[in-house]
Design an enzyme around this catalytic site. Structure first.
Site, PDB file in Angstrom:
ATOM      1  N   THR A 280       0.863  -1.183   0.000  1.00 29.08           N
ATOM      2  CA  THR A 280       0.000   0.000   0.000  1.00 29.08           C
ATOM      3  C   THR A 280       0.897   1.230   0.000  1.00 29.08           C
ATOM      4  OG1 THR A 280      -1.791  -1.121   1.166  1.00 29.08           O
ATOM      5  CG2 THR A 280      -1.777   1.283   1.250  1.00 29.08           C
TER       6      THR A 280
ATOM      7  N   LYS B  56      -7.520   1.406  -2.954  1.00 28.21           N
ATOM      8  CA  LYS B  56      -7.152   0.954  -1.606  1.00 28.21           C
ATOM      9  C   LYS B  56      -7.386   2.069  -0.587  1.00 28.21           C
ATOM     10  CE  LYS B  56      -5.489  -1.652   1.670  1.00 28.21           C
ATOM     11  NZ  LYS B  56      -4.173  -2.292   1.664  1.00 28.21           N
TER      12      LYS B  56
ATOM     13  N   LYS C   8       0.164   4.741   8.714  1.00 30.83           N
ATOM     14  CA  LYS C   8       0.867   5.009   7.461  1.00 30.83           C
ATOM     15  C   LYS C   8      -0.128   5.138   6.309  1.00 30.83           C
ATOM     16  CE  LYS C   8       2.210   1.829   4.885  1.00 30.83           C
ATOM     17  NZ  LYS C   8       1.748   1.125   3.644  1.00 30.83           N
TER      18      LYS C   8
END
Length: 289
Positions: A97, A172, A240
């Site tokens: 990701t 995502k 993150k």
């Protein structure tokens, strides 16, 4: 294209590479911590590579499942990266990701070498990786995506081409926005149930059969009630991801006030020493533990 290189043998990558091995792909693996490669080789059939150049020269498709933008950039285009060892026509599939901008940049860099980059972040967590039931959202060159389907089928239950480079990462981001809201709502619901004097196990058993049902509820309410958080997707990683989401939101002027708020809640969890706890640990914050 049967020769697969897999870089990154963490809790997600190791079982994913294992599924490829079980599906008769010729798998070569590389991990910065060599011990993880040895552990993987004790469980699955495959070859351990000693360097990034080794895995690049011996593979037709290279899969990345690492931590962040910097890791991906270093692996592909760093001082000891794979870019100068790749064969023309190679496909790089990135399950990390990252930001959408990194995906676009890596796509541009690799095209100069007649190679293809697919940003293909995954959803489904550690259990999804272990059971081969991940969901994959992919962006990049569509022909390269079509050539990669047999790989995706090895460890996913669903995969879909989302558009040009960066589209997988943007999808995502939507996934993480929705997850953050679901977990916070679940934490508040459980806390409310306890404060109201209800049997929370009975409550969850009822509402999981109705409109409130979600993957998070099905898979996390029991562990949340048991105050168990030493597993699953870590708070540090969610922070993150949400930082990436919020940076992108500023770029496109998207209102993510709830996501921003929950990101701050996760900062609180980190302050409690829970950076490695599962993301469902939002309940501990709500409870004031």
């Amino acid at each position: 294209m049967n020769k697969i290189g897999f870089i990154g043998l963490g809790v997600m990558g190791a079982p994913m590479a294992g599924h490829l091995s079980k599906n008769n792909f010729q798998v070569s693996v590389f991990n910065r911590s060599h011990e993880k490669s040895i552990i993987w080789k004790s469980k699955y059939k495959g070859r351990i590579c000693e360097s990034l150049s080794d895995i690049a020269t011996s593979s037709e498709i290279i899969i990345l499942c690492v931590r962040n933008d910097k890791d991906v950039k270093d692996i592909i285009n760093g001082k000891s990266g794979i870019i100068n060892s790749l064969k023309p026509g190679s496909i790089i599939i990135d399950h990390t990701t990252t930001s959408a901008e990194l995906a676009k940049k890596m796509d541009e860099v690799l095209l100069l070498k007649d190679c293809y980059f697919i940003d293909a972040p995954i959803s489904g967590g550690q259990l999804g990786a272990e059971f081969g039931t991940l969901s994959i959202m992919a962006g990049g060159n569509q022909k390269a995506y079509e050539a990669s389907k047999s790989i995706f089928e090895s460890y996913s239950k669903f995969y879909k081409f989302m558009g040009p480079s960066g589209s997988g990462q943007l999808t995502k981001m939507v996934n993480q926005i929705c997850i953050a809201g679901l977990i916070q709502a679940l934490a508040e619901g459980i806390n409310f149930s306890e404060k109201a004097g209800l049997n929370s196990t009975d409550v969850m058993e009822v509402i999981t059969k109705g409109a409130a049902q979600s993957w998070q509820m099905d898979n996390r309410w029991k562990t949340m009630l048991n105050d168990e958080y030493d597993f699953g997707f870590a708070v540090d990683l969610m922070r993150k991801d949400l930082d990436i989401v919020l940076d992108q939101a500023k770029t496109i002027n998207a209102n993510l006030e709830i996501t921003d708020l929950i990101n701050n809640f996760y900062k609180d969890i980190q302050g409690l020493g829970g950076g490695r706890w599962d993301t469902s640990s939002l309940l501990k914050r709500v409870q004031g533990k």
